[in-house]
Design an enzyme around this catalytic site. Structure first.
Site, PDB file in Angstrom:
ATOM      1  N   HIS A 125      -4.188  -1.070   9.889  1.00  0.00           N
ATOM      2  CA  HIS A 125      -2.840  -1.554   9.324  1.00  0.00           C
ATOM      3  C   HIS A 125      -1.613  -1.804   9.272  1.00  0.00           C
ATOM      4  O   HIS A 125      -0.779  -1.168   8.362  1.00  0.00           O
ATOM      5  CB  HIS A 125      -3.840  -0.934   7.749  1.00  0.00           C
ATOM      6  N   CYS A 183       0.957  -0.921   0.071  1.00  0.00           N
ATOM      7  CA  CYS A 183       0.518  -0.475  -0.068  1.00  0.00           C
ATOM      8  C   CYS A 183       0.742   1.050   0.138  1.00  0.00           C
ATOM      9  O   CYS A 183       1.868   1.205  -0.188  1.00  0.00           O
ATOM     10  CB  CYS A 183      -0.818   0.221   1.186  1.00  0.00           C
ATOM     11  N   GLU A 224      -4.356  12.947  32.113  1.00  0.00           N
ATOM     12  CA  GLU A 224      -5.636  12.168  32.150  1.00  0.00           C
ATOM     13  C   GLU A 224      -6.261  11.911  33.184  1.00  0.00           C
ATOM     14  O   GLU A 224      -7.519  12.325  33.383  1.00  0.00           O
ATOM     15  CB  GLU A 224      -5.308  10.728  31.747  1.00  0.00           C
ATOM     16  N   ASN A 253      -2.907 -15.533  29.411  1.00  0.00           N
ATOM     17  CA  ASN A 253      -1.404 -15.849  30.427  1.00  0.00           C
ATOM     18  C   ASN A 253      -1.260 -15.135  30.959  1.00  0.00           C
ATOM     19  O   ASN A 253      -0.169 -14.277  30.754  1.00  0.00           O
ATOM     20  CB  ASN A 253      -0.776 -15.924  29.188  1.00  0.00           C
ATOM     21  N   ASN A 283       4.145  -1.602  20.314  1.00  0.00           N
ATOM     22  CA  ASN A 283       3.661  -1.226  19.988  1.00  0.00           C
ATOM     23  C   ASN A 283       3.553   0.154  18.619  1.00  0.00           C
ATOM     24  O   ASN A 283       3.658   0.851  18.934  1.00  0.00           O
ATOM     25  CB  ASN A 283       2.275  -0.167  21.157  1.00  0.00           C
ATOM     26  N   CYS A 295      -0.333   2.171  25.525  1.00  0.00           N
ATOM     27  CA  CYS A 295       0.193   1.814  26.046  1.00  0.00           C
ATOM     28  C   CYS A 295       1.129   2.182  27.268  1.00  0.00           C
ATOM     29  O   CYS A 295       2.021   1.677  28.604  1.00  0.00           O
ATOM     30  CB  CYS A 295       1.041   1.440  25.944  1.00  0.00           C
ATOM     31  N   HIS A 296       0.950   3.612  27.221  1.00  0.00           N
ATOM     32  CA  HIS A 296       1.179   4.967  28.487  1.00  0.00           C
ATOM     33  C   HIS A 296       0.503   4.755  30.150  1.00  0.00           C
ATOM     34  O   HIS A 296       0.783   4.434  31.275  1.00  0.00           O
ATOM     35  CB  HIS A 296       0.703   6.327  28.464  1.00  0.00           C
ATOM     36  N   TYR A 353       1.324  -4.750  34.199  1.00  0.00           N
ATOM     37  CA  TYR A 353       1.542  -5.518  33.313  1.00  0.00           C
ATOM     38  C   TYR A 353       1.233  -7.112  32.908  1.00  0.00           C
ATOM     39  O   TYR A 353       0.763  -7.551  32.348  1.00  0.00           O
ATOM     40  CB  TYR A 353       3.452  -5.737  33.047  1.00  0.00           C
TER      41      TYR A 353
END
Length: 197
Positions: free
Chosen positions: A102, A18, A191, A140, A154, A162-163, A131
């Site tokens: 994508h 692409c 946040e 898992n 990521n 991920c933060h 984590y």
């Protein structure tokens, strides 16, 4: 909400066949580059070109387009709008549609892909998860290290938050392989503060 400047941001993506276009945004974190194609967002890169001292909570929050190709796919436009909302009115992001993704890391059933999908779906604005807990949520419980690896790889930070993944001790833990720890602190504070009221 979009301030678009003309520019060229095209590059061929060999493995997917692409054509990617890149949009550059100016944000409180510094320059953010979003690359994607008609099928979705490939990557988000935070360039860390703003000193931590300039990232003040009193400074006006904004996220404006610095440079953009003449034509932008609907998926890239949706990503820009989501990022702008995140910095200006972050509580509204939960009601905005996410762009498509994508990137190979987000496809398939590999554990890292599953971790990223669980994080996106289940850890909401203003929340954090360890984590270890995220490994349990992804199926898992003994894979906390693998969760750390998934966070490092990521391809779309901010969209896949991920933060929000922290150590079991409550410490924030590394961000962007340790180079962006100050950004992680800024995002968590943003946040917390913007989520109140």
């Amino acid at each position: 909400m979009t301030d678009v400047a003309q520019g060229s941001g095209m590059k061929k993506q060999k493995e997917s066949g692409c054509t990617q276009k890149t949009i550059s945004l100016r944000s409180p974190l510094g320059t953010i580059q979003v690359s994607g194609c008609e099928n979705g967002v490939h990557t988000i890169q935070i360039l860390m070109d703003v000193a931590p001292a300039e990232r003040s909570s009193e400074a006006p929050l904004s996220c404006v387009v610095n440079d953009s190709p003449a034509e932008v796919s609907p998926e890239l436009q949706r990503c820009v709008e989501w990022l702008q909302a995140y910095f200006i009115e972050p509580r509204t992001t939960g009601s905005l549609p996410l762009p498509g993704f994508h990137h190979p890391a987000l496809q398939g059933d590999a554990f890292a892909s599953r971790v990223l999908q669980v994080l996106l779906r289940d850890v909401k604005f203003g929340e954090t998860v360890s984590y270890k807990r995220l490994a349990e949520m992804a199926g898992n419980p003994r894979a906390a290290r693998a969760v750390g690896g998934a966070m490092r790889r990521n391809p779309v930070p901010l969209l896949i938050p991920c933060h929000r993944v922290i150590s079991s001790s409550g410490q924030s833990g590394p961000y962007m392989s340790g180079r962006g720890n100050h950004l992680k602190q800024w995002l968590l504070t943003h946040e917390r503060q913007r989520g109140e009221g």
